[in-house]
Design a protein around this motif. Structure first.
Motif, PDB file in Angstrom:
ATOM      1  N   PRO A  10       0.899   0.345  51.185  1.00 21.28           N
ATOM      2  CA  PRO A  10       0.740  -0.997  51.405  1.00 21.28           C
ATOM      3  C   PRO A  10       0.648  -1.765  50.117  1.00 21.28           C
ATOM      4  N   PRO A  11       1.293  -2.980  50.061  1.00 22.61           N
ATOM      5  CA  PRO A  11       1.835  -3.590  49.259  1.00 22.61           C
ATOM      6  C   PRO A  11       0.671  -3.996  48.094  1.00 22.61           C
ATOM      7  N   ARG A  12       0.877  -3.775  46.793  1.00 29.08           N
ATOM      8  CA  ARG A  12      -0.157  -4.150  45.863  1.00 29.08           C
ATOM      9  C   ARG A  12      -0.125  -5.554  45.475  1.00 29.08           C
ATOM     10  N   VAL A  13      -1.278  -6.058  45.520  1.00 28.54           N
ATOM     11  CA  VAL A  13      -1.789  -7.437  45.210  1.00 28.54           C
ATOM     12  C   VAL A  13      -2.369  -7.650  43.933  1.00 28.54           C
ATOM     13  N   GLU A  14      -1.816  -8.182  42.940  1.00 26.14           N
ATOM     14  CA  GLU A  14      -2.888  -8.382  41.439  1.00 26.14           C
ATOM     15  C   GLU A  14      -3.567  -9.455  41.841  1.00 26.14           C
ATOM     16  N   LEU A  15      -4.797  -9.342  41.339  1.00 28.01           N
ATOM     17  CA  LEU A  15      -5.688 -10.667  41.475  1.00 28.01           C
ATOM     18  C   LEU A  15      -5.400 -11.540  40.029  1.00 28.01           C
ATOM     19  N   THR A  16      -5.039 -12.601  39.952  1.00 26.42           N
ATOM     20  CA  THR A  16      -5.200 -13.649  39.151  1.00 26.42           C
ATOM     21  C   THR A  16      -6.553 -13.839  38.455  1.00 26.42           C
ATOM     22  N   ALA A  17      -6.815 -14.511  37.363  1.00 28.83           N
ATOM     23  CA  ALA A  17      -8.121 -15.074  36.889  1.00 28.83           C
ATOM     24  C   ALA A  17      -8.589 -15.911  37.934  1.00 28.83           C
ATOM     25  N   ALA A  18      -7.721 -16.932  38.838  1.00 31.89           N
ATOM     26  CA  ALA A  18      -8.190 -17.734  39.656  1.00 31.89           C
ATOM     27  C   ALA A  18      -8.721 -16.852  40.661  1.00 31.89           C
ATOM     28  N   ASP A  19      -7.937 -16.069  41.149  1.00 32.57           N
ATOM     29  CA  ASP A  19      -8.074 -15.065  42.394  1.00 32.57           C
ATOM     30  C   ASP A  19      -9.515 -14.340  42.181  1.00 32.57           C
ATOM     31  N   ARG A  20      -9.932 -13.944  41.049  1.00 28.40           N
ATOM     32  CA  ARG A  20     -11.175 -13.415  40.739  1.00 28.40           C
ATOM     33  C   ARG A  20     -12.283 -14.307  40.677  1.00 28.40           C
ATOM     34  N   ALA A  21     -12.037 -15.372  40.187  1.00 27.19           N
ATOM     35  CA  ALA A  21     -13.283 -16.558  40.138  1.00 27.19           C
ATOM     36  C   ALA A  21     -13.611 -16.861  41.668  1.00 27.19           C
ATOM     37  N   LEU A  22     -12.242 -16.955  42.448  1.00 25.25           N
ATOM     38  CA  LEU A  22     -12.609 -17.211  43.969  1.00 25.25           C
ATOM     39  C   LEU A  22     -13.321 -16.101  44.579  1.00 25.25           C
ATOM     40  N   VAL A  48      -8.154 -24.194  46.397  1.00 25.44           N
ATOM     41  CA  VAL A  48      -8.816 -23.141  47.149  1.00 25.44           C
ATOM     42  C   VAL A  48      -8.263 -22.531  48.329  1.00 25.44           C
ATOM     43  N   ALA A  49      -8.047 -23.504  49.453  1.00 22.63           N
ATOM     44  CA  ALA A  49      -7.505 -23.062  50.623  1.00 22.63           C
ATOM     45  C   ALA A  49      -6.324 -22.295  50.607  1.00 22.63           C
ATOM     46  N   ARG A  50      -5.604 -22.840  49.598  1.00 18.13           N
ATOM     47  CA  ARG A  50      -4.136 -21.915  49.335  1.00 18.13           C
ATOM     48  C   ARG A  50      -4.240 -20.647  48.727  1.00 18.13           C
ATOM     49  N   HIS A  51      -5.233 -20.446  47.737  1.00 22.49           N
ATOM     50  CA  HIS A  51      -5.683 -19.199  47.321  1.00 22.49           C
ATOM     51  C   HIS A  51      -6.236 -18.193  48.264  1.00 22.49           C
ATOM     52  N   TRP A  52      -7.119 -18.898  49.202  1.00 28.70           N
ATOM     53  CA  TRP A  52      -7.838 -17.961  50.161  1.00 28.70           C
ATOM     54  C   TRP A  52      -6.919 -17.456  50.987  1.00 28.70           C
ATOM     55  N   ALA A  53      -6.020 -18.288  51.605  1.00 26.79           N
ATOM     56  CA  ALA A  53      -4.821 -17.991  52.657  1.00 26.79           C
ATOM     57  C   ALA A  53      -4.065 -16.925  52.059  1.00 26.79           C
ATOM     58  N   ARG A  54      -3.578 -16.972  50.927  1.00 24.35           N
ATOM     59  CA  ARG A  54      -2.666 -15.931  50.424  1.00 24.35           C
ATOM     60  C   ARG A  54      -3.434 -14.710  50.194  1.00 24.35           C
ATOM     61  N   LEU A  55      -4.664 -14.511  49.862  1.00 23.99           N
ATOM     62  CA  LEU A  55      -5.592 -13.273  49.505  1.00 23.99           C
ATOM     63  C   LEU A  55      -5.782 -12.828  51.036  1.00 23.99           C
ATOM     64  N   ARG A  56      -6.157 -13.484  52.002  1.00 24.45           N
ATOM     65  CA  ARG A  56      -6.523 -12.961  53.059  1.00 24.45           C
ATOM     66  C   ARG A  56      -5.337 -12.609  53.826  1.00 24.45           C
ATOM     67  N   SER A  57      -4.078 -13.142  53.712  1.00 27.05           N
ATOM     68  CA  SER A  57      -2.771 -12.791  54.813  1.00 27.05           C
ATOM     69  C   SER A  57      -2.260 -11.462  54.114  1.00 27.05           C
ATOM     70  N   SER A  58      -2.472 -11.445  52.677  1.00 24.43           N
ATOM     71  CA  SER A  58      -1.964 -10.323  52.054  1.00 24.43           C
ATOM     72  C   SER A  58      -2.712  -9.091  52.040  1.00 24.43           C
ATOM     73  N   GLY A  59      -3.814  -9.168  52.778  1.00 27.99           N
ATOM     74  CA  GLY A  59      -4.781  -8.133  52.606  1.00 27.99           C
ATOM     75  C   GLY A  59      -5.546  -7.617  51.627  1.00 27.99           C
ATOM     76  N   ALA A  60      -5.352  -8.574  50.644  1.00 25.55           N
ATOM     77  CA  ALA A  60      -6.115  -8.354  49.342  1.00 25.55           C
ATOM     78  C   ALA A  60      -7.570  -8.379  49.491  1.00 25.55           C
ATOM     79  N   LEU A  61      -8.147  -9.197  50.328  1.00 22.65           N
ATOM     80  CA  LEU A  61      -9.494  -9.130  50.470  1.00 22.65           C
ATOM     81  C   LEU A  61      -9.725  -9.874  51.575  1.00 22.65           C
ATOM     82  N   ARG A  62     -11.168  -9.872  52.174  1.00 18.93           N
ATOM     83  CA  ARG A  62     -11.672 -10.443  53.285  1.00 18.93           C
ATOM     84  C   ARG A  62     -13.254 -10.444  53.114  1.00 18.93           C
TER      85      ARG A  62
END
Length: 342
Positions: A10-22, A48-62
């Motif tokens: 599975p692709p590895r997705v790194e969490l940025t500081a903004a991702d971790r805050a969200l 916020v919507a853009r960050h969430w869409a990226r994280l969810r679609s990449s499988g990083a988190l749900r």
């Protein structure tokens, strides 16, 4: 539908500081609107919507809407399954596909399985634990410990301790505190068929739109909102963030099984829950009556943690450890889908 179990790399997705805050904000309030999240994080709704869409679609988190088994009168168990060397992964995968299991891990170098199992009624607790698993070919031994009390976990995770939000930001998102767990008299919350349908959908997607929940349950949107608020206020419904295993966990994870003097168990459990290394802590049945999951940078750090922090816990009599080799399933009853290709 494909899942992480079927994904070789599975692709590895790194969490940025903004991702971790969200992620921390969603851990605190999984159904907060983009507007509410944006106000606390100091960014725009669109960001916020853009960050969430990226994280969810990449499988990083749900985000998952989950239920407290003790509030339903169910029996939650921690189970350790010792297998022949070639069988742990295949049996672990089979356990992960069951909807009554969560947190399925390969431990002790991949020769054992640990998982959480919940049974609808205490009298039915032997269905999986005592009947089927011991008779499974290549299963050598099964040990089951009933969960009695959670000191840290469920709606709380490591990111509550290590995330970048200030105490003021966290407080702005925090829901009202839930009442204490029900007494021995039985479940505190009753559910009808509409409740169960709604909770099943939330277990797949904790941010499922109200309209989707209303169509599935046959309730009006206003009734859905009210019922979710009631179940959350009663402590039955909580929200958790599930992360892809490759992006959150540190290099060394382990389970701790501690034997504590019963008179000191609450004190020791609360002390353990405050450790930044601990992602879950609970009182359980058995000689080892305090269980914890630990997440640290490396084996040397784990050695110092056990010999320094764990060794000073009040009432400690005995310590056993088991390294976590691989996570096959996280906190929800359903395996996540594989990430969508970009």
């Amino acid at each position: 539908m494909a899942t992480y179990l079927d994904t070789q790399a599975p692709p590895r997705v790194e969490l940025t500081a903004a991702d971790r805050a969200l992620a921390q904000a969603l851990q605190i309030n999984g159904r907060a609107s983009f507007r509410e999240l944006a106000e606390v994080l100091g960014v725009s709704d669109q960001t916020v919507a853009r960050h969430w869409a990226r994280l969810r679609s990449s499988g990083a988190l749900r985000v998952l809407g989950l239920t407290d088994p003790l509030r339903l009168g169910e029996s939650p168990w921690f189970v350790r399954v010792r297998c022949t060397p070639d069988a742990a992964e295949s049996i672990g995968r089979a356990l992960a596909r069951r909807t009554d299991t969560t947190w399925v891990n390969l431990i002790s170098g991949g020769t054992e399985i640990s998982c959480s199992v919940r049974t609808p009624e205490p009298s039915r607790g032997d269905t999986l634990l005592l009947q089927r698993l011991p008779r499974t070919p290549r299963v050598v031994d099964v040990a089951a410990h009933c969960l009695l009390h959670v000191f840290f976990g469920q709606n709380l995770s490591s990111i509550n301790k290590t995330g970048p939000l200030t105490p003021e930001q966290a407080a702005a998102l925090a829901p009202p505190a839930a009442p204490p767990p029900p007494a021995e008299s039985g479940p505190a919350v009753g559910l009808d068929s509409a409740d169960r349908e709604m909770l099943d959908l939330l277990a797949r997607d904790g941010r499922a739109p109200v309209g989707e929940l209303a169509r599935a349950t046959g309730l009006s949107p206003s009734t859905v909102r009210r019922r979710m608020a009631e179940l959350r206020a009663e402590g039955l419904l909580y929200y958790d963030v599930e992360y892809h295993p490759d992006i959150v966990h540190r290099a060394f994870r382990a389970s701790l099984w501690l034997e504590i003097d019963p008179a000191r168990l609450p004190e020791a459990g609360n002390a353990l829950a405050a450790h930044p290394e601990v992602s879950f802590a609970a009182a359980v049945t058995g000689a080892a009556n305090l269980f914890a999951a630990v997440d640290v940078p490396n084996a040397q750090f784990f050695y110092r943690y056990v010999t320094e922090s764990v060794a000073t816990l009040p009432g400690l009599r005995h310590t056993a450890t088991a390294p976590i080799h691989r996570t096959l399933k996280g906190p929800g009853p359903y395996l996540p889908p594989a990430p969508r290709p970009e």
